[in-house]
Design an enzyme around this catalytic site. Structure first.
Site: not given
Ligand code: NDP
Length: 311
Positions: A57, A101, A124
């Site tokens: 990422k 994460q 997200d």
């Protein structure tokens, strides 16, 4: 029974490259307006798979000109300490997206933490406010939606797969994939059925679908007998298999897979039996299909979040 035309491969890698190249221009435009989209990634502990995801990422941010920073608290970090970190990132103007994460260590309150990210920076798309906006059918340019289902919709749109009026069957009801993709398909005017582990007559239901989205986590779960010839097959599953008997069930006729299996001792198969792809009009391969789009959509959400906060 087979489809009358050769199935089209929906190439996630190519579509992701297209999305990323569009983002390069959008980032340049943002810089021209005086800001650089910025992503903060929080990675707790040293889970090797999570480290790999995060690395990729951060690397993609650099490729696109997006500012990124990593926060790597020790495994023993408390929920309160993480909440303080999220709070500080919420307040910083140069941070547009905050990504936590997952999975977090068991002692950390994951739900509390995900809800602590302000919805404007929730790239997200996991915050209940964003989930609610998605469900209420708010215009997609105003919603930060979860990356994997958003990637599926991009893939269907960019491949000109008809959705309106089509019968779609989603297998799986997770908050990350199943439920949001069902909401997106409804918003795009498909008629949607969601199946899960308690569904009766699942094969019969799947056989009615023009579009099948399989997000289950079981290798080759959707078999050819469940597929209506000509359907579009979207395979979200990523299942690593190591058992030679299971491998042969799916790839006995694939010399390239056999070679890589012999070398590595494992391979990846989706939730759809590859034999079913031959019946479809279009399908997403595994790997190189849906999975390839997730990071591109995270980048897209970061650029979108940056623009939305300044509009
Ligand atoms: P979850 O484990 O959270 O959910 C699985 C869903 O499948 C559940 O709703 C479950 O039903 C349903 N299910 C399980 N077994 C059956 C069965 N025998 N019959 C019918 N339904 C069943 O998984 P995720 O949604 O997180 O992930 C699904 C797959 O997608 C995984 O392989 C994962 O690795 C992959 N994935 C890929 C991503 C990508 O970027 N390509 C991103 C995210 C996930 P119930 O609710 O009743 O238990």
């Amino acid at each position: 029974m087979s489809s009358t035309t050769t199935p089209r491969v929906l190439d996630g890698t190519a579509i992701a490259a297209e999305i990323k190249s569009e983002l390069v221009s959008k980032v340049a435009e943002a810089k021209h307006r005086g800001y650089t989209p910025g992503l903060a990634v929080i990675l707790v502990g040293e889970n090797p798979a999570s480290q790999l995801y995060v690395k990729s990422k951060v690397k993609t941010c650099a490729e696109l000109g997006i500012y990124s920073e990593m926060h790597t608290p020790h495994e023993s970090v408390t929920t309160d300490q993480l909440l303080a970190l999220v709070q500080s990132l919420n307040e910083r103007n140069e941070i547009d997206g905050i990504l936590i994460q997952l999975p977090l260590p068991a002692h950390v309150d994951t739900e509390l933490l995900l809800e602590a990210v302000i919805p404007e920076k929730d790239v997200d798309g996991f915050h209940p406010i964003n989930a609610g906006r998605l469900l209420s059918g708010a215009p997609s340019e105003k919603v930060l939606a979860p990356c994997t289902p958003a990637g599926i919709m991009e893939m269907l749109h960019r491949s000109n797969i008809p959705i309106s009026g089509q019968r779609a069957v989603v297998i799986g009801r997770s908050n990350i994939v199943g439920k949001p993709i069902a909401a997106m398909l409804i918003n795009a005017s498909a008629t949607v059925t969601v199946c899960h582990s308690r569904t009766r007559n699942l094969p019969e239901i799947v056989r009615e679908a023009d579009i099948v989205v399989a997000a289950i986590g079981r290798p080759g779960f959707v078999t050819p007998d469940m597929v209506r010839p000509g359907a579009t097959l979207v395979d979200v599953g990523i299942n690593r298999i190591t058992d030679p008997a299971e491998f042969n069930r799916f790839f006995a006729n694939s010399p390239s897979r056999q070679e890589s299996f012999a070398k590595r001792g494992s391979t990846v198969v989706g939730d759809i039996d590859p034999a079913a792809f031959a019946l479809s009009s279009a399908y997403t391969p595994v790997p190189g299909g849906v999975g390839a789009l997730t990071i591109a959509m995270l980048m897209s959400n970061t650029v979108k979040a940056a623009a939305m906060r300044r509009s």
